[in-house]
Design an enzyme around this catalytic site. Structure first.
Site, PDB file in Angstrom:
ATOM      1  N   LYS A  91     -10.676   9.154   0.181  1.00 46.43           N
ATOM      2  CA  LYS A  91      -9.816   7.968   0.277  1.00 46.43           C
ATOM      3  C   LYS A  91      -9.025   7.895   1.582  1.00 46.43           C
ATOM      4  O   LYS A  91      -8.705   6.817   2.053  1.00 46.43           O
ATOM      5  CB  LYS A  91      -8.869   7.901  -0.923  1.00 46.43           C
ATOM      6  N   GLU A 113      -1.885  -0.615  -4.850  1.00 44.63           N
ATOM      7  CA  GLU A 113      -1.848  -0.364  -6.286  1.00 44.63           C
ATOM      8  C   GLU A 113      -2.645   0.907  -6.528  1.00 44.63           C
ATOM      9  O   GLU A 113      -3.504   1.275  -5.733  1.00 44.63           O
ATOM     10  CB  GLU A 113      -2.419  -1.529  -7.077  1.00 44.63           C
ATOM     11  N   SER A 379     -17.039  13.607  -3.763  1.00 47.07           N
ATOM     12  CA  SER A 379     -16.004  12.700  -3.260  1.00 47.07           C
ATOM     13  C   SER A 379     -14.616  13.322  -3.211  1.00 47.07           C
ATOM     14  O   SER A 379     -13.780  12.918  -2.404  1.00 47.07           O
ATOM     15  CB  SER A 379     -15.976  11.424  -4.112  1.00 47.07           C
TER      16      SER A 379
HETATM   17  C1  LIG Z   1     -10.889   7.216  -6.313  1.00 48.61           C
HETATM   18  C2  LIG Z   1     -11.959   8.208  -6.397  1.00 48.61           C
HETATM   19  C3  LIG Z   1     -13.284   7.855  -6.717  1.00 48.61           C
HETATM   20  C4  LIG Z   1     -13.683   6.461  -7.099  1.00 48.61           C
HETATM   21  O1  LIG Z   1     -13.517   5.516  -6.105  1.00 48.61           O
HETATM   22  P1  LIG Z   1     -14.705   4.900  -5.272  1.00 48.61           P
HETATM   23  O2  LIG Z   1     -14.093   3.785  -4.547  1.00 48.61           O
HETATM   24  O3  LIG Z   1     -15.769   4.464  -6.239  1.00 48.61           O
HETATM   25  O4  LIG Z   1     -15.226   5.954  -4.360  1.00 48.61           O
HETATM   26  C5  LIG Z   1     -14.253   8.840  -6.707  1.00 48.61           C
HETATM   27  N1  LIG Z   1     -13.935  10.122  -6.428  1.00 48.61           N
HETATM   28  C6  LIG Z   1     -12.685  10.505  -6.138  1.00 48.61           C
HETATM   29  C7  LIG Z   1     -12.419  11.933  -5.860  1.00 48.61           C
HETATM   30  C8  LIG Z   1     -11.650   9.565  -6.107  1.00 48.61           C
HETATM   31  O5  LIG Z   1     -10.409   9.964  -5.823  1.00 48.61           O
END
Ligand SMILES: *Cc1c(COP(=O)(O)O)cnc(C)c1O
Length: 396
Positions: A91, A113, A379
């Site tokens: 992010k 948000e 992610s």
């Molecule tokens: C917020 C988040 C997601 C989901 O958000 P996307 O916009 O679909 O990438 C996935 N993995 C992690 C670790 C997150 O913090």
């Protein structure tokens, strides 16, 4: 003409996308539409963005050949390690970019948000860095269940506003953020955390996350002697880590795309967040896309064990890729994701975020050839999910 999956000049992917906004925001969104490509492409922006990604966020993130996971899966698996970024997820790539854009456009106040709090933390982080006031809207239910992230945001200097309307979760926080933006359109920049919202947000966020696939390209070339894998796998909440993972490959049909959405307790259990499978066309957060809704068109509250995946909409780009069958969408249930998280931890010594564990769960649902090369995006890291992991281990 070769098919392209990029956004069109009107801000649509096929029939999905667009900007469905109140009149009062028209000027503000039009300004952003007019400015974003020029700013993102300008040398001062690129230099500063690259510097911060490298020196502050810690990029490039490694592309790691997971040897034991590969043996278990039956093909060659690489993990794109977004979990190693500052603040623990992908992010930050987006919030660094948007705050630089905000500053360039002369905005002096940031709003956001957040549901699980991860985007709120990433936004509060860059606001501290840039010395900008930051207001984060968060449903009261989420404020209560995500205390550590609320405390992080507060320590970073953000004002967290608990929302008590509706179910007191993400969509209610989103409505409130939009309301704030309507009241302060000239000085306020709204940092959206995923490939959702009115045009140009989905495209802007995808571009800011596209550094992920830009790096995969040269890292693959270094490690495999070719700059593309056979498969890309990522989880989708709103779709930003997935959009970044596929950005530079989406028009390359040699690369198969697998998206993992949250099945919750089962797609047809009534407790699911599998928006692509369950959603119908509608408008959410200013965009036309697939939306989980009841017969009256009211938004249905999604459920997933992973707080980052329970969004009732989906990025318009992913709705389009699914419709066009460019991407295979798999629903991964809570238990499969939890199992995959423990498996990765024991095989590779990496505790993934619960969201990322859904991508790992999808790995088991695809039939790979031994020669296949797979890149899976981790992610985020799992520190925030330790309570859930420990509780589940005790129950089974
Ligand atoms: C917020 C988040 C997601 C989901 O958000 P996307 O916009 O679909 O990438 C996935 N993995 C992690 C670790 C997150 O913090």
């Amino acid at each position: 003409m070769k098919k392209t999956y990029q956004i069109d000049e009107n801000g649509y992917y096929g029939k999905f996308g667009g900007a469905y906004i109140p009149e009062i925001l028209h000027r503000c969104v039009a300004d952003l539409q007019a400015a974003y490509l020029t700013i993102l492409g300008s040398e001062p922006f690129k230099t500063e963005y690259r510097r911060l990604l490298r020196d502050y966020a810690g990029r490039p993130s490694p592309l790691y050949h997971a040897v034991r996971l590969s043996a278990k899966t039956g093909c060659k698996v690489y993990l794109k390690r977004e979990d190693l970024n500052h603040t623990g997820a992908h992010k930050i790539n987006n919030t660094i970019g948007q705050i630089l854009l905000a500053r360039t456009m002369g905005k002096t106040r940031i709003i956001a948000e957040t549901g699980a709090g991860q985007h709120g933390v990433a936004t509060a982080t860059v606001c501290a860095l840039m010395d900008m006031p930051c207001v984060v809207y968060m449903g009261k239910t989420d404020v209560e269940r995500q205390q550590p992230n609320v405390q992080r945001m507060q320590m970073l200097g953000a004002t967290v506003v608990p929302i008590t309307s509706g179910n007191m979760t993400l969509k209610d926080a989103t409505n409130e953020a939009i309301r704030d933006w309507c009241c302060h359109p000239s000085d306020t920049f709204y940092i959206i955390g995923s490939t959702v919202g009115p045009h140009p947000y989905p495209d802007m966020v995808a571009r800011l996350q596209s550094v992920i696939s830009e790096e995969i390209k040269w890292q693959m070339l270094e490690k495999e002697g070719r700059d593309y894998p056979d498969y890309l796998i990522a989880c989708v909440g709103g779709g930003s880590n997935a959009a970044g993972t596929i950005y530079h490959y989406v028009n390359d049909e040699r690369v198969k795309i697998v998206l993992a959405e949250a099945g919750g307790k089962g797609v047809h259990s009534g407790m699911s967040a599998a928006t692509i499978q369950l959603g119908r066309e509608g408008i959410i957060h200013g965009a036309r896309t697939l939306v989980m809704q009841n017969a009256d068109g009211q938004i249905e509250e999604p459920y997933s064990i992973s707080a980052g995946l329970d969004y009732p909409g989906i990025g318009p780009v992913h709705a389009y890729l699914a419709e066009e069958k460019r991407a295979t969408v798999l629903a991964v249930d809570d238990d499969d994701a939890l199992e995959a998280a423990f498996e990765l931890t024991r095989l590779e010594g990496i505790i993934p975020a619960l969201e990322s564990a859904h991508a790992l769960g999808a790995l088991k649902k695809v039939r790979f050839a031994p020669s296949d090369v797979v890149v899976l995006t981790v992610s985020g890291r799992g520190d925030k999910d330790m309570d859930t992991y420990i509780k589940w281990k005790k129950e089974i």
